[in-house]
Design a protein around this motif. Structure first.
Motif, PDB file in Angstrom:
ATOM      1  N   ILE A 123       8.674   9.051  13.832  1.00 58.02           N
ATOM      2  CA  ILE A 123       8.034   7.816  14.802  1.00 58.02           C
ATOM      3  C   ILE A 123       6.820   7.407  14.064  1.00 58.02           C
ATOM      4  N   ASP A 124       6.317   7.925  13.305  1.00 55.27           N
ATOM      5  CA  ASP A 124       4.945   7.458  12.529  1.00 55.27           C
ATOM      6  C   ASP A 124       5.494   6.319  11.599  1.00 55.27           C
ATOM      7  N   ILE A 125       6.672   6.374  10.825  1.00 54.21           N
ATOM      8  CA  ILE A 125       7.546   5.545  10.009  1.00 54.21           C
ATOM      9  C   ILE A 125       7.675   4.130  10.968  1.00 54.21           C
ATOM     10  N   VAL A 126       8.225   4.391  12.077  1.00 57.96           N
ATOM     11  CA  VAL A 126       8.411   3.152  13.093  1.00 57.96           C
ATOM     12  C   VAL A 126       7.108   2.699  13.646  1.00 57.96           C
ATOM     13  N   GLN A 127       6.307   3.331  14.022  1.00 61.06           N
ATOM     14  CA  GLN A 127       5.036   2.727  14.477  1.00 61.06           C
ATOM     15  C   GLN A 127       4.201   2.187  13.276  1.00 61.06           C
ATOM     16  N   THR A 128       4.386   2.588  12.187  1.00 61.97           N
ATOM     17  CA  THR A 128       3.608   2.033  11.013  1.00 61.97           C
ATOM     18  C   THR A 128       4.211   0.440  10.890  1.00 61.97           C
ATOM     19  N   ALA A 129       5.616   0.407  10.645  1.00 61.65           N
ATOM     20  CA  ALA A 129       6.275  -0.742  10.721  1.00 61.65           C
ATOM     21  C   ALA A 129       6.181  -1.764  11.574  1.00 61.65           C
ATOM     22  N   LEU A 130       6.009  -1.254  12.908  1.00 59.31           N
ATOM     23  CA  LEU A 130       5.894  -2.242  14.015  1.00 59.31           C
ATOM     24  C   LEU A 130       4.464  -2.717  14.310  1.00 59.31           C
ATOM     25  N   ARG A 131       3.460  -1.515  13.560  1.00 60.45           N
ATOM     26  CA  ARG A 131       1.948  -2.003  13.868  1.00 60.45           C
ATOM     27  C   ARG A 131       1.673  -1.736  15.430  1.00 60.45           C
TER      28      ARG A 131
END
Length: 242
Positions: A123-131
């Motif tokens: 989830i952290d990876i996805v939220q970082t990518a999507l900002r």
């Protein structure tokens, strides 16, 4: 975004969707149907985005996989989100790929502490990518699995606490899983962190009489039991985009 009603968009209903005069109406798209470089689907999406708010609902990130999200898939999702500027982005608490193999379903997993750590990472990876924060949808479950360290509601609550994500609460999924596993849907609902709920889902289900299972088939009207649970959710937590 005000807590109004939305519809899942099917391309064959595009003309009706863009012409509909209903106040407050918004549309949800499945991300993977629009993760392309051009063509009529993106043109359709651009036209609708000019008229209505959109939400993006993913089915292919495999967020509950032991592997990190596929970078090519995530890059395509990021480009889509940048293009249509949705007011919500959501994904399922399930897995659907292993290496280069993709499975045509949203699969369950043992809710272990190791799984929690890996899903927090994903989830952290996805939220970082999507900002931006995303919403995680509670799954549909058809059979008991071994190896759980956490109840489903405690697992979801811990994901919220550790990542800052929100929840997409699918009332139909709760009813279906409650029937299949023998738990009380209302008790499940009461255990969720209401402050984190960003959206509700409603859908229809079917019954497999031979196996005494409810199936999350999305091919029938919303059942009375799901409407009743939706009423309870609104009474308990307030209105949300639905």
């Amino acid at each position: 975004m005000s807590p109004t009603a939305g519809l899942g968009l099917k391309p064959q209903h595009f003309a009706e969707a863009i012409a509909c005069p209903a106040a407050g109406l918004w549309f949800e798209i499945h991300a993977e149907n629009y993760m392309v470089d051009g063509g009529p689907r993106l043109a359709m999406l651009d036209a609708l985005r000019g008229e209505r708010p959109l939400s993006v609902h993913g089915v292919g990130l495999s967020i509950a996989s032991a592997e990190a999200p596929d970078p090519i898939h995530l890059n395509k999702l990021t480009r889509l989100v940048e293009r249509c500027e949705p007011f919500l982005v959501s994904e399922h608490l399930a897995w659907c790929s292993l290496g280069e193999r993709c499975f045509p379903d949203l699969l369950p997993f043992p809710r272990s502490s190791d799984a929690l750590r890996l899903i927090v990472r994903n989830i952290d990876i996805v939220q970082t990518a999507l900002r931006r924060p995303i919403l995680i949808e509670n799954p549909t479950v058809y059979m008991e699995l071994d190896g759980h360290d956490w109840s489903e509601t405690a697992f979801l609550s811990e994901l919220v606490a550790r990542t800052g994500c929100g929840l997409l609460v699918d009332l139909n999924n709760i009813v279906v899983s409650g029937h299949n596993l023998g738990f009380d849907p209302t008790e499940y609902l009461c255990e969720l962190p209401g402050h984190a709920i960003g959206e509700y889902h409603l859908a229809g289900h079917s019954r497999d009489s031979a196996a005494d299972l409810l199936i999350d088939s999305h091919d029938a009207p919303v059942a009375d039991t799901v409407w009743a649970l939706f009423d309870e959710a609104v009474r308990r937590f307030g209105c949300r985009p639905t």
